[in-house]
Write a protein that holds these residues in place. Structure first.
Motif, PDB file in Angstrom:
ATOM      1  N   ALA A 102     -73.403 -75.197 -27.695  1.00  0.00           N
ATOM      2  CA  ALA A 102     -72.920 -74.370 -28.523  1.00  0.00           C
ATOM      3  C   ALA A 102     -73.090 -72.758 -28.972  1.00  0.00           C
ATOM      4  CB  ALA A 102     -73.143 -75.243 -29.817  1.00  0.00           C
ATOM      5  N   TYR A 103     -74.681 -72.823 -28.703  1.00  0.00           N
ATOM      6  CA  TYR A 103     -75.291 -71.147 -28.706  1.00  0.00           C
ATOM      7  C   TYR A 103     -74.726 -70.536 -27.346  1.00  0.00           C
ATOM      8  CZ  TYR A 103     -78.718 -67.506 -28.895  1.00  0.00           C
ATOM      9  OH  TYR A 103     -79.342 -66.258 -29.096  1.00  0.00           O
ATOM     10  N   LYS A 104     -74.874 -71.058 -26.320  1.00  0.00           N
ATOM     11  CA  LYS A 104     -74.444 -70.264 -25.219  1.00  0.00           C
ATOM     12  C   LYS A 104     -72.803 -69.788 -25.099  1.00  0.00           C
ATOM     13  CE  LYS A 104     -77.617 -72.654 -21.737  1.00  0.00           C
ATOM     14  NZ  LYS A 104     -77.071 -73.768 -21.237  1.00  0.00           N
ATOM     15  N   LEU A 105     -71.884 -71.353 -26.014  1.00  0.00           N
ATOM     16  CA  LEU A 105     -70.744 -70.403 -26.033  1.00  0.00           C
ATOM     17  C   LEU A 105     -70.660 -69.377 -27.102  1.00  0.00           C
ATOM     18  CD1 LEU A 105     -69.173 -74.329 -25.549  1.00  0.00           C
ATOM     19  CD2 LEU A 105     -68.966 -72.159 -24.187  1.00  0.00           C
ATOM     20  N   SER A 106     -71.437 -69.979 -28.324  1.00  0.00           N
ATOM     21  CA  SER A 106     -71.290 -68.616 -29.588  1.00  0.00           C
ATOM     22  C   SER A 106     -71.673 -67.101 -28.545  1.00  0.00           C
ATOM     23  CB  SER A 106     -72.498 -68.760 -30.610  1.00  0.00           C
ATOM     24  OG  SER A 106     -73.803 -68.169 -29.795  1.00  0.00           O
ATOM     25  N   ASP A 107     -72.151 -67.153 -27.594  1.00  0.00           N
ATOM     26  CA  ASP A 107     -72.112 -65.504 -26.903  1.00  0.00           C
ATOM     27  C   ASP A 107     -70.781 -65.234 -26.984  1.00  0.00           C
ATOM     28  OD1 ASP A 107     -74.875 -65.682 -27.262  1.00  0.00           O
ATOM     29  OD2 ASP A 107     -75.624 -66.709 -25.079  1.00  0.00           O
ATOM     30  N   ASN A 108     -69.893 -65.521 -26.164  1.00  0.00           N
ATOM     31  CA  ASN A 108     -68.564 -65.122 -26.556  1.00  0.00           C
ATOM     32  C   ASN A 108     -67.155 -64.977 -26.991  1.00  0.00           C
ATOM     33  OD1 ASN A 108     -69.171 -65.034 -23.115  1.00  0.00           O
ATOM     34  ND2 ASN A 108     -68.471 -67.655 -22.915  1.00  0.00           N
ATOM     35  N   LYS A 109     -68.102 -66.094 -28.194  1.00  0.00           N
ATOM     36  CA  LYS A 109     -67.425 -66.227 -29.051  1.00  0.00           C
ATOM     37  C   LYS A 109     -67.706 -64.724 -30.677  1.00  0.00           C
ATOM     38  CE  LYS A 109     -66.088 -71.321 -29.410  1.00  0.00           C
ATOM     39  NZ  LYS A 109     -66.199 -72.396 -30.887  1.00  0.00           N
ATOM     40  N   ASN A 110     -69.446 -64.580 -30.160  1.00  0.00           N
ATOM     41  CA  ASN A 110     -69.621 -63.436 -30.752  1.00  0.00           C
ATOM     42  C   ASN A 110     -69.161 -62.173 -31.093  1.00  0.00           C
ATOM     43  OD1 ASN A 110     -71.135 -62.003 -33.078  1.00  0.00           O
ATOM     44  ND2 ASN A 110     -72.922 -61.481 -31.341  1.00  0.00           N
ATOM     45  N   THR A 111     -68.161 -61.711 -29.865  1.00  0.00           N
ATOM     46  CA  THR A 111     -67.816 -60.607 -29.120  1.00  0.00           C
ATOM     47  C   THR A 111     -66.531 -60.148 -28.827  1.00  0.00           C
ATOM     48  OG1 THR A 111     -69.361 -60.382 -27.033  1.00  0.00           O
ATOM     49  CG2 THR A 111     -66.929 -59.298 -27.474  1.00  0.00           C
ATOM     50  N   ARG A 112     -65.980 -61.982 -29.242  1.00  0.00           N
ATOM     51  CA  ARG A 112     -64.538 -61.792 -30.393  1.00  0.00           C
ATOM     52  C   ARG A 112     -64.609 -61.848 -31.832  1.00  0.00           C
ATOM     53  NH1 ARG A 112     -62.187 -67.488 -28.597  1.00  0.00           N
ATOM     54  NH2 ARG A 112     -62.269 -66.447 -26.510  1.00  0.00           N
ATOM     55  N   LEU A 113     -65.453 -62.055 -32.163  1.00  0.00           N
ATOM     56  CA  LEU A 113     -65.655 -61.940 -33.620  1.00  0.00           C
ATOM     57  C   LEU A 113     -65.308 -60.968 -34.196  1.00  0.00           C
ATOM     58  CD1 LEU A 113     -67.879 -64.948 -34.855  1.00  0.00           C
ATOM     59  CD2 LEU A 113     -65.162 -64.237 -35.306  1.00  0.00           C
ATOM     60  N   LYS A 114     -66.177 -59.937 -33.774  1.00  0.00           N
ATOM     61  CA  LYS A 114     -66.524 -59.006 -34.102  1.00  0.00           C
ATOM     62  C   LYS A 114     -64.982 -57.632 -33.529  1.00  0.00           C
ATOM     63  CE  LYS A 114     -71.382 -58.143 -32.260  1.00  0.00           C
ATOM     64  NZ  LYS A 114     -72.677 -57.858 -31.096  1.00  0.00           N
ATOM     65  N   GLU A 115     -64.528 -58.188 -32.650  1.00  0.00           N
ATOM     66  CA  GLU A 115     -63.476 -57.052 -32.364  1.00  0.00           C
ATOM     67  C   GLU A 115     -62.093 -58.332 -33.272  1.00  0.00           C
ATOM     68  OE1 GLU A 115     -61.625 -58.368 -28.388  1.00  0.00           O
ATOM     69  OE2 GLU A 115     -63.135 -57.531 -27.448  1.00  0.00           O
ATOM     70  N   GLU A 116     -62.508 -59.390 -34.197  1.00  0.00           N
ATOM     71  CA  GLU A 116     -60.887 -59.178 -34.729  1.00  0.00           C
ATOM     72  C   GLU A 116     -61.547 -59.094 -36.386  1.00  0.00           C
ATOM     73  OE1 GLU A 116     -61.787 -64.023 -35.260  1.00  0.00           O
ATOM     74  OE2 GLU A 116     -60.411 -64.116 -33.266  1.00  0.00           O
ATOM     75  N   ASN A 117     -63.472 -58.828 -35.815  1.00  0.00           N
ATOM     76  CA  ASN A 117     -63.958 -57.583 -37.527  1.00  0.00           C
ATOM     77  C   ASN A 117     -63.125 -56.710 -37.482  1.00  0.00           C
ATOM     78  OD1 ASN A 117     -65.234 -57.560 -40.284  1.00  0.00           O
ATOM     79  ND2 ASN A 117     -66.318 -56.965 -39.483  1.00  0.00           N
ATOM     80  N   LYS A 118     -63.303 -55.511 -36.622  1.00  0.00           N
ATOM     81  CA  LYS A 118     -63.001 -54.454 -36.308  1.00  0.00           C
ATOM     82  C   LYS A 118     -61.456 -54.355 -36.794  1.00  0.00           C
ATOM     83  CE  LYS A 118     -63.214 -50.529 -33.240  1.00  0.00           C
ATOM     84  NZ  LYS A 118     -63.429 -50.375 -31.957  1.00  0.00           N
ATOM     85  N   MET A 119     -60.658 -55.647 -36.093  1.00  0.00           N
ATOM     86  CA  MET A 119     -58.942 -55.560 -36.814  1.00  0.00           C
ATOM     87  C   MET A 119     -59.220 -56.044 -37.865  1.00  0.00           C
ATOM     88  SD  MET A 119     -57.837 -58.020 -33.242  1.00  0.00           S
ATOM     89  CE  MET A 119     -56.060 -57.170 -33.539  1.00  0.00           C
TER      90      MET A 119
END
Length: 248
Positions: A102-119
């Motif tokens: 899950a930690y390995k998968l969270s790296d990709n999700k972290n970038t997505r969360l940053k983009e969603e937070n910016k939006m």
């Protein structure tokens, strides 16, 4: 005789020795009796202690048996706990592996969360600007409503003034008509005294004093109705109010 004397002295010595020996034996007997009594007392005390220790031993034996049973139960429980610990360790290893994945998968999700937070921040800024614009529109609307209320009040005042003026105008027209009629009737009376009767019956009607016909055209005069108060009903003007800004 000397021989007898020597024998008697020997007997006395022997007797004295025997007496001394008896005294010694009596003393030894008394000492032995006292020691026997002491030993008997000690023996009785030891028997009591043995009985007491026997009861204690029975109690300790029962306690030992209970403790032994408890130890067996604890051993059984410990075995079950050991099995549970083994299962938990296995489960922990599985969870650690799942966490690493899950930690390995969270790296990709972290970038997505940053983009969603910016939006989301952009949308929040637009929402705040729209809220401010909404407040300005509400303030403008309240000011416009107040102006409209003032205009309605002025219109109502003007309508009442117009109604009063119209009533006064009709009253003046009615009075002028009555004055004109009286003047016309006076002139007709003066002219009728100097003229002959006219042959036309239709003309007699408007020559008769007080007849409701025009002396100029011969047409019937309009009947003047009593002036009516055409005053408009007062319009209810609500009090000026400022509606509070709506909360988003």
């Amino acid at each position: 005789s000397s021989h007898k004397t020597a024998s008697s002295e020997d007997l006395k010595k022997i007797n004295q020795n025997l007496a001394d020996r008896c005294d010694q034996l009596d003393a030894a007997l008394n000492e032995a009796s006292a020691r026997i009594k002491a030993l008997e007392n000690k023996n009785n005390m030891l028997e009591k202690q043995v009985a007491d220790w026997r009861e204690r031993f029975c109690a300790v034996s029962n306690t030992s048996k209970a403790l032994q049973e408890r130890i067996e139960e604890m051993r059984t429980n410990n075995k079950e706990k050991d099995n549970t610990i083994s299962r938990l360790k296995s489960r922990l290893r599985d969870l650690e592996e799942a966490f690493e994945k899950a930690y390995k998968l969270s790296d990709n999700k972290n970038t997505r969360l940053k983009e969603e937070n910016k939006m989301f921040q952009n949308l929040l800024g637009e929402y705040e600007s729209l809220g401010k614009e909404h407040e300005r529109v509400k303030d403008t609307l309240n000011a416009t409503e107040n102006k409209l209320l003032d205009a309605n009040a002025q219109i109502s005042d003007l309508k009442r003034t117009i109604s009063k003026l119209e009533a006064q105008l009709k009253q003046v027209e009615h009075e002028n008509t009555l004055k004109l009629r009286h003047i016309t009737e006076g002139r007709l009376r003066n002219s009728c005294a100097n003229k002959l009767a006219a042959p036309d019956v239709s003309r007699r009607k408007w020559l008769i004093p007080g007849a409701e016909y025009s002396i100029f055209t011969g047409q019937p005069l309009e009947v003047q109705e009593s002036p009516k108060d055409n005053r408009l009903e007062e319009t209810y003007i609500p009090s000026r109010h400022h509606s509070p800004p709506e909360k988003d």
